[in-house]
Write a protein that holds these residues in place. Sequence first.
Motif, PDB file in Angstrom:
ATOM      1  N   ARG A   2      -0.840 -18.237   2.851  1.00  0.00           N
ATOM      2  CA  ARG A   2      -0.716 -17.520   1.601  1.00  0.00           C
ATOM      3  C   ARG A   2      -0.349 -18.475   0.467  1.00  0.00           C
ATOM      4  O   ARG A   2      -0.826 -18.330  -0.656  1.00  0.00           O
ATOM      5  CB  ARG A   2       0.320 -16.407   1.728  1.00  0.00           C
ATOM      6  N   ARG A   3       0.540 -19.468   0.773  1.00  0.00           N
ATOM      7  CA  ARG A   3       0.903 -20.433  -0.255  1.00  0.00           C
ATOM      8  C   ARG A   3      -0.307 -21.236  -0.690  1.00  0.00           C
ATOM      9  O   ARG A   3      -0.501 -21.510  -1.881  1.00  0.00           O
ATOM     10  CB  ARG A   3       2.002 -21.363   0.265  1.00  0.00           C
ATOM     11  N   ARG A   5      -3.340 -20.225  -0.735  1.00  0.00           N
ATOM     12  CA  ARG A   5      -4.186 -19.394  -1.581  1.00  0.00           C
ATOM     13  C   ARG A   5      -3.628 -19.318  -2.999  1.00  0.00           C
ATOM     14  O   ARG A   5      -4.371 -19.276  -3.972  1.00  0.00           O
ATOM     15  CB  ARG A   5      -4.311 -17.990  -0.968  1.00  0.00           C
ATOM     16  N   TRP A   6      -2.289 -19.285  -3.088  1.00  0.00           N
ATOM     17  CA  TRP A   6      -1.707 -19.289  -4.423  1.00  0.00           C
ATOM     18  C   TRP A   6      -2.050 -20.574  -5.180  1.00  0.00           C
ATOM     19  O   TRP A   6      -2.294 -20.559  -6.389  1.00  0.00           O
ATOM     20  CB  TRP A   6      -0.186 -19.140  -4.326  1.00  0.00           C
ATOM     21  N   TRP A 553      -7.427  -8.858  -6.910  1.00  0.00           N
ATOM     22  CA  TRP A 553      -6.177  -8.441  -6.298  1.00  0.00           C
ATOM     23  C   TRP A 553      -6.350  -7.043  -5.747  1.00  0.00           C
ATOM     24  O   TRP A 553      -6.933  -6.162  -6.392  1.00  0.00           O
ATOM     25  CB  TRP A 553      -5.044  -8.456  -7.318  1.00  0.00           C
ATOM     26  N   TYR A 555      -4.411  -3.798  -3.325  1.00  0.00           N
ATOM     27  CA  TYR A 555      -3.219  -3.214  -2.719  1.00  0.00           C
ATOM     28  C   TYR A 555      -3.624  -1.975  -1.928  1.00  0.00           C
ATOM     29  O   TYR A 555      -4.419  -1.153  -2.393  1.00  0.00           O
ATOM     30  CB  TYR A 555      -2.193  -2.834  -3.784  1.00  0.00           C
ATOM     31  N   ASP A 567       2.535  -4.712   1.008  1.00  0.00           N
ATOM     32  CA  ASP A 567       1.877  -6.018   0.950  1.00  0.00           C
ATOM     33  C   ASP A 567       1.224  -6.154  -0.421  1.00  0.00           C
ATOM     34  O   ASP A 567       0.139  -5.624  -0.669  1.00  0.00           O
ATOM     35  CB  ASP A 567       0.824  -6.114   2.064  1.00  0.00           C
ATOM     36  N   LEU A 568       1.884  -6.859  -1.316  1.00  0.00           N
ATOM     37  CA  LEU A 568       1.422  -7.002  -2.693  1.00  0.00           C
ATOM     38  C   LEU A 568       0.815  -8.364  -2.974  1.00  0.00           C
ATOM     39  O   LEU A 568       0.209  -8.570  -4.032  1.00  0.00           O
ATOM     40  CB  LEU A 568       2.586  -6.752  -3.663  1.00  0.00           C
ATOM     41  N   ASN A 569       0.976  -9.287  -2.062  1.00  0.00           N
ATOM     42  CA  ASN A 569       0.546 -10.667  -2.300  1.00  0.00           C
ATOM     43  C   ASN A 569      -0.900 -10.862  -1.833  1.00  0.00           C
ATOM     44  O   ASN A 569      -1.186 -11.678  -0.955  1.00  0.00           O
ATOM     45  CB  ASN A 569       1.491 -11.625  -1.555  1.00  0.00           C
ATOM     46  N   ASN A 570      -1.815 -10.104  -2.424  1.00  0.00           N
ATOM     47  CA  ASN A 570      -3.199 -10.123  -1.961  1.00  0.00           C
ATOM     48  C   ASN A 570      -4.151 -10.590  -3.052  1.00  0.00           C
ATOM     49  O   ASN A 570      -5.105  -9.901  -3.408  1.00  0.00           O
ATOM     50  CB  ASN A 570      -3.612  -8.732  -1.477  1.00  0.00           C
ATOM     51  N   VAL A 571      -3.873 -11.739  -3.603  1.00  0.00           N
ATOM     52  CA  VAL A 571      -4.751 -12.338  -4.606  1.00  0.00           C
ATOM     53  C   VAL A 571      -5.829 -13.142  -3.895  1.00  0.00           C
ATOM     54  O   VAL A 571      -5.535 -13.986  -3.049  1.00  0.00           O
ATOM     55  CB  VAL A 571      -3.961 -13.226  -5.578  1.00  0.00           C
ATOM     56  N   LYS A 663       0.377  -6.069   7.378  1.00  0.00           N
ATOM     57  CA  LYS A 663      -0.265  -6.697   6.231  1.00  0.00           C
ATOM     58  C   LYS A 663      -1.725  -6.250   6.146  1.00  0.00           C
ATOM     59  O   LYS A 663      -2.315  -5.798   7.127  1.00  0.00           O
ATOM     60  CB  LYS A 663      -0.209  -8.230   6.339  1.00  0.00           C
TER      61      LYS A 663
END
Length: 934
Positions: A2-3, A5-6, A553, A555, A567-571, A663
Amino acid sequence: MRRARWIVVLSLGSLLALPPAPAMAQGSASVEGVVRDTSGAVVPGVSVTVRNVRTDQARATTTDAAGSFTVLGLPPAEFYELQAAIAGFRPSRQLVQSLAAGERRVTDLRLEPAGVTASVNVTPDAAIARTTTPELGGSLTQARIEQVPTNGRDLVSLAYLVPGAAPARGFYNLAPRLTINGSSSLVTNYAVDGFDNTDLFLGGPKVPVTVASTQNLAILVNSYSTEYGRTGNGVFAVTTKSGANLTSGDAFLTVRPGNVLDAPNYFAPRGSDKQVLPDSFRRTQAGGTLGGRVVTDRTFFFVNAEVTREEQDAILTSPLSAGLAPTSFHNLEAMTKLDQRWNERQSTSVRYLFSDYTHDQDAGFIGGLTLPSAGLQVNYRNQYAALTHRSIVGRQSLNELGLQVGQLRANWRSLDPGPRAIVTDRGATLAVIGAVSNDFFWTESDLQVRDVFSHVAGRHSLEAGADLLRGAFDIRSGPGARGAYVVDLAGRTVVPSGPFLSVSDVPRDVMVLSYSQSFVNPEVIRTQTLVGAFVEDSIRAAADLTLTLGARWDYDSVTNTPVGRPDLNNVAPRTGFSWTPGGSQRHQVRGGFGIFYERIPFAVYSDTVFNSPAAGAIDVTFAPGTPFAPPRFPATLPPGALSNIPVSQLPPRNVQVFDPNLKSPWNAQFSIGYVVTLAWDAALSVDYVHNSGHNLIRRIDINAPTSPPGGAIRTVAEADATRPVAPAPGGFRLIEQDQSSGRSRFDGVYINLRKRYSHGIALDLAYTLSRTLNNTDDINFRPVDSRRPDAEWGASLNDRRHVLALNAIVRLPLRIDLAPVLFVSSGQPLNPLTGVDNNGDTIFNDRPAGARRNTLRTSGFRQLDLGIVREFHTTRGAIELRADVFNVLNTVNFSGFFNFGASGVRPDETGTLAYQPTVAGPARQFQFQARYRF
């Protein structure tokens, strides 16, 4: 991960800082390209007009200094004419065929110097249409949809003609039938005119769209735009027809006469005279369309309605009860659409879809080893209304606002009082009889709102938008309420007292291997909310290079469980390119990479609520050798049998609990490919695709017993003694979680050869070479050993190494058209089972010692279909007579197998049923249609 992807997202900062400009809405389309002269130099200042051939509506623009143009906000249509004109050059016209919702078609133009003649060049589209995005897939135009022979006028089956798409195998009998990239059919996304048409509960289309209502069918398989979300593996997108200034329509009658002409099925039963017993298959379909204008150039309408009536005998191949069982199917489908053009800048479309279909003793549940007493009556009544309003803002902007409301209502009614009995013989499952559940009824009431804005700024085509989809569920069910036995005949003979084996025919002293029943069936009233937002920039980096950069993004409220955090971190960043070296109109190189999040079927959430330890159903398994032995067959406990018993005295229960780390599943996609135009009417594409799936759903028993050493066999009591929480009165045995811990890998090569209709021939060949591996096939997938779930890694249920689909149109003398369709695929995996509970976990999914999952293969599939069409023109229209022959060569295609390793059991003690087929696909069948067009 995830990091990482950020980091990728942050690297797109320059893109995301651009002025907000939501997306080329999935309901609208665009045409863009570059105008060049014969030397290849770009030509600025060219007047470019795009005209809808049927409604005569037109949009105009002018090429910029780089010779490029973009026309936004085009309603999907079968034919557009693209015109280019400037002083000193001959005007040029090009046909743009079958522009679909959400498509961004690339159509480059060539201008020749003005000469003596004033003629205008008119050229057709390329055989493989180019887009500015790197998306892979394929589409079928209205003409091709009507030409290809389709059994029962089934639109979904046409998707199998596109590379990467194939028939699916599901975990339940009415599971969706389309797999893309070898994935579970539950995650395929369905769309109609840009709106979501996916059943949020289990997947599949909410409302089927008829062949007659379809203007264009697009199958997106990889690297598609950020405007598409909620799936990691593919989109089935339908663009519906609209009316035009000219009134037109049709009426048709399609009949399937059945055994009068059809060849008998491989497993068709025979009478005492050895002659095949004729089945009662009959199908009649009738309907029509009407489209035209209410106000010329302003208001247009289109309506369609179709009715299907079918009777069919299901073929039973159980060694204990073979024969024919009658079933029936009734269906009504309708669509109404109104398009209003308010002025040059404002337009509105309103569409209503309706379907009502009923299966009596559904053939999807009866057949093979499943006998009539296990059948259901299934009814779906669905209706959805959608409104889309398009606003052109200035010269280079478009806003599209969409609203859809509707309801899906499903009712599955058991026809037998129960209980369910799975009849085995020394590990071999021989028959499934009786009903396990009370009626299963649910409604899904949906609201979808989306807004999309598009803007062209120099070399940038900016898109962004937001989308909200909310499904409200009311689920009333009694799964397992009638009890379910697994019994072993141990070599004993069973003789049916009636036409088919029933529960009453099984000996009362039969060996009971397991018995389960559910009590206290609660009603589940919950909602699922899906939110998406996206931004994308298509950049003309050079006259021959387009770059696509974007992010999305998503949700899914299913991840917001009572014990976890949403699970909000779905960019999801996505990028791609389309390169035509030197502005070539023959060669294109394309590629893309992106992250794709997918929705979780609501059944994952509702099942956990339904079976929760606190207020859920009481689900109990009674096993021999435990303090709670099964009742004497075929006794069942009354629904309230446990209601007054103190919890401390209840047998150990099977429950489901929420995973605090649930997730959203996601998929990383990569593709690289090459398209070459072989001639003005033919093109070839070759693409490599890689998909890597993560956070896939699978069901894990977090109270699983220890792994037996070396595949040793043990009793339920012995296994219970090794569970972390020992089963005890008032306690639990199975404590299951639907976890997002599975993964998958797909690698494939897609080859597509297309020849546009010319010289009396059209051809489309799609070939897929692929491999699909995973450790979960669907949301109810249980590993043999929950302590070692990753040991399930192996071939996917939908893995096919080779798939070839060929369809063509050949014009013969006397205006007779031949439409052959050839579909060939290699065998699919077969999971070897023992048929008994070897490890004592009360789940009958054990494999022989040392056997890995899905290591066997079924036989392949081969089928040739042929359509023969003759059209007769009259003063007021045309009459089309059509004959379709399915499985012309009468090839036997097996689709069900005894997947156990025992031998020497029924039907004779010296033979073997191990891995032998139980179901065969239809033999040669005939279908006839008369259609009047005006």
